[in-house]
Scaffold this active site. Structure first.
Site, PDB file in Angstrom:
ATOM      1  N   ASN A 156      35.040  -4.548 -14.094  1.00 23.66           N
ATOM      2  CA  ASN A 156      35.251  -3.595 -12.894  1.00 23.66           C
ATOM      3  C   ASN A 156      36.214  -4.261 -11.940  1.00 23.66           C
ATOM      4  O   ASN A 156      36.186  -5.477 -11.669  1.00 23.66           O
ATOM      5  CB  ASN A 156      34.012  -3.436 -12.345  1.00 23.66           C
ATOM      6  CG  ASN A 156      33.054  -2.456 -12.773  1.00 23.66           C
ATOM      7  OD1 ASN A 156      33.242  -2.129 -14.091  1.00 23.66           O
ATOM      8  ND2 ASN A 156      32.137  -1.859 -12.251  1.00 23.66           N
ATOM      9  N   ASP A 165      29.786   4.654 -10.551  1.00 24.62           N
ATOM     10  CA  ASP A 165      29.639   2.931 -10.534  1.00 24.62           C
ATOM     11  C   ASP A 165      28.490   2.851  -9.225  1.00 24.62           C
ATOM     12  O   ASP A 165      28.205   3.458  -8.322  1.00 24.62           O
ATOM     13  CB  ASP A 165      30.809   2.280  -9.597  1.00 24.62           C
ATOM     14  CG  ASP A 165      30.795   0.935  -9.816  1.00 24.62           C
ATOM     15  OD1 ASP A 165      30.087   0.432 -10.830  1.00 24.62           O
ATOM     16  OD2 ASP A 165      31.399   0.211  -9.192  1.00 24.62           O
ATOM     17  N   ALA A 169      35.238  -9.261 -10.750  1.00 17.76           N
ATOM     18  CA  ALA A 169      36.378 -10.229 -11.357  1.00 17.76           C
ATOM     19  C   ALA A 169      37.326 -10.671 -10.553  1.00 17.76           C
ATOM     20  O   ALA A 169      38.316 -11.700 -10.622  1.00 17.76           O
ATOM     21  CB  ALA A 169      36.774  -9.454 -12.461  1.00 17.76           C
TER      22      ALA A 169
HETATM   23 ZN   LIG Z   1      29.796  -3.789  -8.918  1.00 14.97          ZN
END
Ligand SMILES: [Zn+2]
Length: 280
Positions: A229, A81, A209
């Protein structure tokens, strides 16, 4: 099994679902996420790096995530990520990561295009797929404050189409009102999200989120977000569980009891998140 191709994102989107990608800083979280995958039967992604590598050794954490994914029954991907380092990205695809994100959102546009295209060349050479990002989000990956989304750049459909075309990325992270960490005021611009989806041929990804109203999240999945994510809310669940059990565990120095409480709280939270993303 260690496997999660971009076709899985397309299948999830076609079925009105999104695949959850969960940040893991340690062994407890790695095990919590794979356990949640087993309980729900849903495909999941373990996010291992790049901010986690500032906490845990890259090879140790990557190995834990890869072994956990290999031993899982269902489809489990291991994803790098927010990497800003092509050497780190190369190392992860050599380890066997199924996908990587090159985050050039802080760079001038042409540099982002050039570096992301290079990331695609490296990753595809190892059978991994690539997520790119155009506009950085407000907020911090590792520290949650109440973030105001104002002032953040929003993804433009025209630039998104140009970016995907010139870089060859397999998925695109969007900025449509979402922020990293918790925000009580973040709302998604679903019209913009819809315009971006129509402009690009690849699945879309939503970061940040945590704390979004359920309606916004459902709308985002319906509109075309195929990967979500999750990080901040897992850190909170972990820490709250540890804080709860600590007074009882401290007199006997029951470390395993504390770690287990953290792991189980994260597992339960991941199960709830996966179901919220359409997997029941
Ligand atoms: Zn991120």
């Amino acid at each position: 099994m260690l496997s999660l191709g971009v076709a899985s994102l397309r299948r999830a989107h076609a079925a009105g679902r999104a695949i959850g990608a969960f940040a893991t800083y340690d062994l407890e979280q790695v095990q919590a996420v794979t356990k949640a995958a087993e309980i729900t039967g849903a495909p999941v992604m373990l996010l291992a790096g790049s901010s986690q590598f500032r906490h845990a050794d890259i090879r140790l954490l990557a190995t834990a995530a890869l072994v956990a994914a290999e031993e899982a029954e269902g489809e489990v991907g291991v994803h790098l990520d927010h990497s800003r380092d092509l050497a780190e990205l190369r190392r992860c695809v050599e380890f066997g990561y199924t996908s990587v994100m090159y985050d050039g959102s802080h760079e001038p546009y042409e540099d982002n295009v050039a570096h992301t295209a290079e990331a695609v060349r490296i990753a595809h050479g190892h059978g991994a797929w690539v997520e790119g990002e155009l506009c950085g989000l407000a907020g911090d990956e590792d520290v949650s404050t109440d973030v105001a989304p104002t002032g953040a750049m929003m993804t433009s459909p025209e630039q998104a189409a140009d970016f995907v075309d010139r870089t060859g990325v397999d998925a695109l992270a969007v900025s449509v009102g979402n922020v990293h960490g918790f925000s009580s005021s973040a709302r998604l611009d679903l019209d913009r999200l819809d315009a971006v989806r129509k402009a690009v041929p690849v699945p879309l990804v939503l970061h940040g989120a945590s704390g979004l109203p359920a309606n916004d999240l459902d709308g985002a999945i319906r509109t075309g977000v195929a990967k979500i994510n999750v990080n901040a809310e897992l850190r909170r669940a972990y820490l709250e569980a540890v804080a709860d059990v600590l007074p009882a565990a401290l007199p006997g120095s029951e470390l395993a009891r504390v770690l287990r409480a953290g792991r189980e709280a994260v597992r339960d939270h991941v199960v709830t998140a996966i179901r919220g993303f359409g997997w029941s």
